[in-house]
Design an enzyme around this catalytic site. Structure first.
Site, PDB file in Angstrom:
ATOM      1  N   SER A  19       0.877  -1.170   0.000  1.00 21.17           N
ATOM      2  CA  SER A  19       0.000   0.000   0.000  1.00 21.17           C
ATOM      3  C   SER A  19       0.914   1.219   0.000  1.00 21.17           C
ATOM      4  O   SER A  19       2.082   1.127   0.398  1.00 21.17           O
ATOM      5  CB  SER A  19      -0.931  -0.015   1.210  1.00 21.17           C
ATOM      6  OG  SER A  19      -0.211  -0.209   2.403  1.00 21.17           O
ATOM      7  N   GLU A  21       1.345   5.473   0.823  1.00 22.50           N
ATOM      8  CA  GLU A  21       0.808   6.629   1.541  1.00 22.50           C
ATOM      9  C   GLU A  21       1.248   7.936   0.871  1.00 22.50           C
ATOM     10  O   GLU A  21       2.406   8.084   0.497  1.00 22.50           O
ATOM     11  CB  GLU A  21       1.305   6.593   2.994  1.00 22.50           C
ATOM     12  CG  GLU A  21       0.745   7.730   3.841  1.00 22.50           C
ATOM     13  CD  GLU A  21       1.065   7.546   5.315  1.00 22.50           C
ATOM     14  OE1 GLU A  21       0.817   6.447   5.869  1.00 22.50           O
ATOM     15  OE2 GLU A  21       1.578   8.508   5.914  1.00 22.50           O
ATOM     16  N   TYR A  53      -3.802  13.188   6.914  1.00 20.75           N
ATOM     17  CA  TYR A  53      -4.631  14.279   7.415  1.00 20.75           C
ATOM     18  C   TYR A  53      -3.681  15.204   8.155  1.00 20.75           C
ATOM     19  O   TYR A  53      -3.024  14.772   9.115  1.00 20.75           O
ATOM     20  CB  TYR A  53      -5.643  13.663   8.380  1.00 20.75           C
ATOM     21  CG  TYR A  53      -6.827  14.493   8.737  1.00 20.75           C
ATOM     22  CD1 TYR A  53      -7.818  14.768   7.793  1.00 20.75           C
ATOM     23  CD2 TYR A  53      -6.999  14.970  10.034  1.00 20.75           C
ATOM     24  CE1 TYR A  53      -8.941  15.492   8.135  1.00 20.75           C
ATOM     25  CE2 TYR A  53      -8.122  15.701  10.377  1.00 20.75           C
ATOM     26  CZ  TYR A  53      -9.090  15.951   9.424  1.00 20.75           C
ATOM     27  OH  TYR A  53     -10.207  16.667   9.767  1.00 20.75           O
ATOM     28  N   HIS A  81      -6.945   9.146   6.029  1.00 17.17           N
ATOM     29  CA  HIS A  81      -6.483   9.288   7.418  1.00 17.17           C
ATOM     30  C   HIS A  81      -7.387  10.305   8.101  1.00 17.17           C
ATOM     31  O   HIS A  81      -7.853  11.267   7.469  1.00 17.17           O
ATOM     32  CB  HIS A  81      -5.045   9.815   7.465  1.00 17.17           C
ATOM     33  CG  HIS A  81      -4.022   8.840   6.979  1.00 17.17           C
ATOM     34  ND1 HIS A  81      -2.790   8.687   7.579  1.00 17.17           N
ATOM     35  CD2 HIS A  81      -4.035   7.972   5.940  1.00 17.17           C
ATOM     36  CE1 HIS A  81      -2.102   7.762   6.933  1.00 17.17           C
ATOM     37  NE2 HIS A  81      -2.832   7.323   5.923  1.00 17.17           N
ATOM     38  N   ARG A 111      -5.087   9.273  16.720  1.00 15.85           N
ATOM     39  CA  ARG A 111      -5.317  10.331  17.704  1.00 15.85           C
ATOM     40  C   ARG A 111      -4.841  11.654  17.134  1.00 15.85           C
ATOM     41  O   ARG A 111      -5.528  12.654  17.188  1.00 15.85           O
ATOM     42  CB  ARG A 111      -4.544  10.012  18.998  1.00 15.85           C
ATOM     43  CG  ARG A 111      -4.792  11.024  20.083  1.00 15.85           C
ATOM     44  CD  ARG A 111      -3.725  10.958  21.160  1.00 15.85           C
ATOM     45  NE  ARG A 111      -2.439  11.473  20.696  1.00 15.85           N
ATOM     46  CZ  ARG A 111      -1.348  11.571  21.439  1.00 15.85           C
ATOM     47  NH1 ARG A 111      -1.378  11.169  22.689  1.00 15.85           N
ATOM     48  NH2 ARG A 111      -0.222  12.065  20.950  1.00 15.85           N
ATOM     49  N   TYR A 153       3.680   1.171  16.945  1.00 14.00           N
ATOM     50  CA  TYR A 153       4.996   1.787  17.148  1.00 14.00           C
ATOM     51  C   TYR A 153       6.040   0.765  17.634  1.00 14.00           C
ATOM     52  O   TYR A 153       6.160   0.522  18.834  1.00 14.00           O
ATOM     53  CB  TYR A 153       4.860   2.942  18.152  1.00 14.00           C
ATOM     54  CG  TYR A 153       3.985   4.042  17.614  1.00 14.00           C
ATOM     55  CD1 TYR A 153       4.522   5.068  16.858  1.00 14.00           C
ATOM     56  CD2 TYR A 153       2.598   4.022  17.816  1.00 14.00           C
ATOM     57  CE1 TYR A 153       3.711   6.065  16.319  1.00 14.00           C
ATOM     58  CE2 TYR A 153       1.782   5.006  17.279  1.00 14.00           C
ATOM     59  CZ  TYR A 153       2.347   6.015  16.528  1.00 14.00           C
ATOM     60  OH  TYR A 153       1.545   6.989  15.987  1.00 14.00           O
ATOM     61  N   HIS A 157       5.615   4.670  21.130  1.00 12.37           N
ATOM     62  CA  HIS A 157       5.231   6.056  20.850  1.00 12.37           C
ATOM     63  C   HIS A 157       5.862   6.951  21.921  1.00 12.37           C
ATOM     64  O   HIS A 157       5.900   6.574  23.094  1.00 12.37           O
ATOM     65  CB  HIS A 157       3.703   6.187  20.877  1.00 12.37           C
ATOM     66  CG  HIS A 157       3.231   7.548  20.482  1.00 12.37           C
ATOM     67  ND1 HIS A 157       3.205   8.605  21.357  1.00 12.37           N
ATOM     68  CD2 HIS A 157       2.813   8.033  19.297  1.00 12.37           C
ATOM     69  CE1 HIS A 157       2.777   9.681  20.716  1.00 12.37           C
ATOM     70  NE2 HIS A 157       2.521   9.357  19.468  1.00 12.37           N
ATOM     71  N   PHE A 224      12.083  13.991  10.912  1.00 14.57           N
ATOM     72  CA  PHE A 224      10.830  13.264  10.974  1.00 14.57           C
ATOM     73  C   PHE A 224      10.934  12.164  12.057  1.00 14.57           C
ATOM     74  O   PHE A 224      10.049  11.999  12.901  1.00 14.57           O
ATOM     75  CB  PHE A 224      10.625  12.656   9.577  1.00 14.57           C
ATOM     76  CG  PHE A 224       9.260  12.129   9.258  1.00 14.57           C
ATOM     77  CD1 PHE A 224       8.151  12.480  10.013  1.00 14.57           C
ATOM     78  CD2 PHE A 224       9.087  11.263   8.171  1.00 14.57           C
ATOM     79  CE1 PHE A 224       6.894  11.983   9.702  1.00 14.57           C
ATOM     80  CE2 PHE A 224       7.833  10.763   7.852  1.00 14.57           C
ATOM     81  CZ  PHE A 224       6.741  11.113   8.627  1.00 14.57           C
ATOM     82  N   HIS A 274       3.774  -1.242   3.711  1.00 11.01           N
ATOM     83  CA  HIS A 274       3.146   0.068   3.499  1.00 11.01           C
ATOM     84  C   HIS A 274       4.291   1.059   3.261  1.00 11.01           C
ATOM     85  O   HIS A 274       5.191   1.170   4.089  1.00 11.01           O
ATOM     86  CB  HIS A 274       2.357   0.461   4.757  1.00 11.01           C
ATOM     87  CG  HIS A 274       1.640   1.770   4.646  1.00 11.01           C
ATOM     88  ND1 HIS A 274       0.446   1.919   3.964  1.00 11.01           N
ATOM     89  CD2 HIS A 274       1.934   3.003   5.141  1.00 11.01           C
ATOM     90  CE1 HIS A 274       0.034   3.172   4.041  1.00 11.01           C
ATOM     91  NE2 HIS A 274       0.923   3.855   4.746  1.00 11.01           N
ATOM     92  N   ARG A 280       6.591  10.780  -3.877  1.00 14.02           N
ATOM     93  CA  ARG A 280       7.572  10.543  -4.946  1.00 14.02           C
ATOM     94  C   ARG A 280       7.539   9.057  -5.302  1.00 14.02           C
ATOM     95  O   ARG A 280       7.604   8.199  -4.409  1.00 14.02           O
ATOM     96  CB  ARG A 280       8.992  10.893  -4.497  1.00 14.02           C
ATOM     97  CG  ARG A 280       9.132  12.289  -3.942  1.00 14.02           C
ATOM     98  CD  ARG A 280       9.338  13.277  -5.048  1.00 14.02           C
ATOM     99  NE  ARG A 280       9.181  14.640  -4.536  1.00 14.02           N
ATOM    100  CZ  ARG A 280       9.415  15.733  -5.236  1.00 14.02           C
ATOM    101  NH1 ARG A 280       9.824  15.649  -6.477  1.00 14.02           N
ATOM    102  NH2 ARG A 280       9.236  16.925  -4.725  1.00 14.02           N
TER     103      ARG A 280
END
Ligand code: FAD
Length: 302
Positions: A19, A21, A53, A81, A111, A153, A157, A224, A274, A280
């Site tokens: 998939s 994103e 989102y 999302h 969340r 995670y 997280h 990131f 995913h 890109r």
């Protein structure tokens, strides 16, 4: 048999699912880049393509427009999302109903981060969904035919005190109706397998799909990662060291690093991936090719 031959031998006959994103574009130029990428990746027949989102819900309209365009102009299955941030339950529910009316049946329920940014203490919106599990339940109440994916995670997280607390949250999301988890990206595959073991030991049996970030830009990936609580191993920094002004070599290294990661995952039994495409297509297309994926009209080479 050498290592490379054995990899492909072991992968033989196994179906690899992917998939992709994307994030909603900010302007016309980015819109063009996004749609070129979608066109390029489309023939690989992904399971679904998801659209993020923006933090604080600031891309609500753009996410919606992108998802709707994917639905109306392609045969791809979009996943939207959605976060709980800065919105009441009624506002979030209206978005969910809107998606349902448009024909969207897959939501990635999150969340989200505090409106002050990732790392700032999160406080639920008064009258809003309190966390991702609460949101999953809300979406399922609107329509049980929504497929819901959630986050996971492998390195914990940043808000979570322990890995066990994190897995408790994943369990709550599954109990509320989530049927797939997509992981935050990671660069050390052992983190993923250790996490998977603990998740399975907790009785969670949904697919935990590894999220793969091809490193298109090492500096951006490091930033990131810092915000996301993912570690950047020294060996990875070393591989990109000295290449700041050498985009062509950086791209080759990025392809090699991602190839090494996904082939090791395949070797160890993973068949679903995913990809965080960053809109890109090139690197992701190459990695998918390596995984044996071919455009739908083309015969898969044996
Ligand atoms: P949850 O699963 O609800 O919580 C994550 C962990 O934090 C829990 O395991 C829990 O242990 C801990 N935790 C949560 N709340 C508390 C609390 N109050 N006190 C103590 N611990 C707590 N962000 C976006 O803005 N838009 C996107 O489109 C988006 N897409 C994403 C897709 C994927 C696959 C992933 C992995 C992340 C994505 N994110 C996105 C980032 C995500 O919103 C942030 O990581 C956010 O901080 C947590 O959201 P969540 O749904 O993962 O949280």
């Amino acid at each position: 048999m050498n290592v490379r031959a054995s990899r492909f031998a072991r992968g033989e006959g196994r179906r690899i699912d992917v998939s992709f994103e994307f994030f909603p574009p900010k302007d016309e130029e980015m819109e063009k880049i996004l749609w070129e990428s979608i066109e390029r990746l489309k023939p690989l027949a992904p399971n679904f393509v998801s659209v993020t989102y923006g933090a604080g819900g600031n891309t609500r309209e753009r996410t919606h427009a992108t998802v709707k365009r994917i639905l109306s102009e392609t045969s791809l299955t979009p996943a939207a999302h959605l976060t709980c941030v800065a919105a009441t339950r009624a506002e979030v529910d209206a978005i969910v109903r809107n998606y349902h009316d448009a024909g969207v049946r897959h939501i990635v329920a999150l969340r989200g981060d505090s409106v002050s940014g990732a790392g700032a203490k999160y406080a639920p919106h008064p009258g809003g969904y309190s966390n991702a599990a609460d949101l999953v339940g809300g979406i399922k109440r609107i329509s049980s035919d929504f497929e819901i994916s959630v986050s996971a995670y492998p390195e914990k997280h940043p808000d979570s005190p322990t890995v066990d607390a994190d897995i408790d949250m994943l369990k709550a999301k599954v109990d509320a109706g989530a049927s797939r988890a997509i992981t935050q990206f990671f660069f050390e595959n052992d983190f993923y397998f250790r996490y998977l073991e603990r998740v399975r030991a907790r009785g969670i049996d949904i697919p935990i799909v590894p999220g793969i970030l091809p490193v298109q830009n090492f500096k951006a990936a490091t930033n990131f990662a810092t915000r996301a609580g993912a570690s950047v191993p020294a060996w990875l920094a070393e591989r990109f060291h000295g290449l700041d002004n050498d985009a062509a070599t950086r791209k080759l290294i990025a392809a090699a690093v991602a190839a090494e990661q996904v082939l090791d995952l395949v070797d160890r039994g993973v068949t679903t991936f995913h990809f965080y495409t960053m809109n890109r297509a090139d690197l992701v297309y190459a990695i998918c090719h390596l995984l044996g994926l071919r455009p739908a009209t083309q015969e898969v080479a044996q």
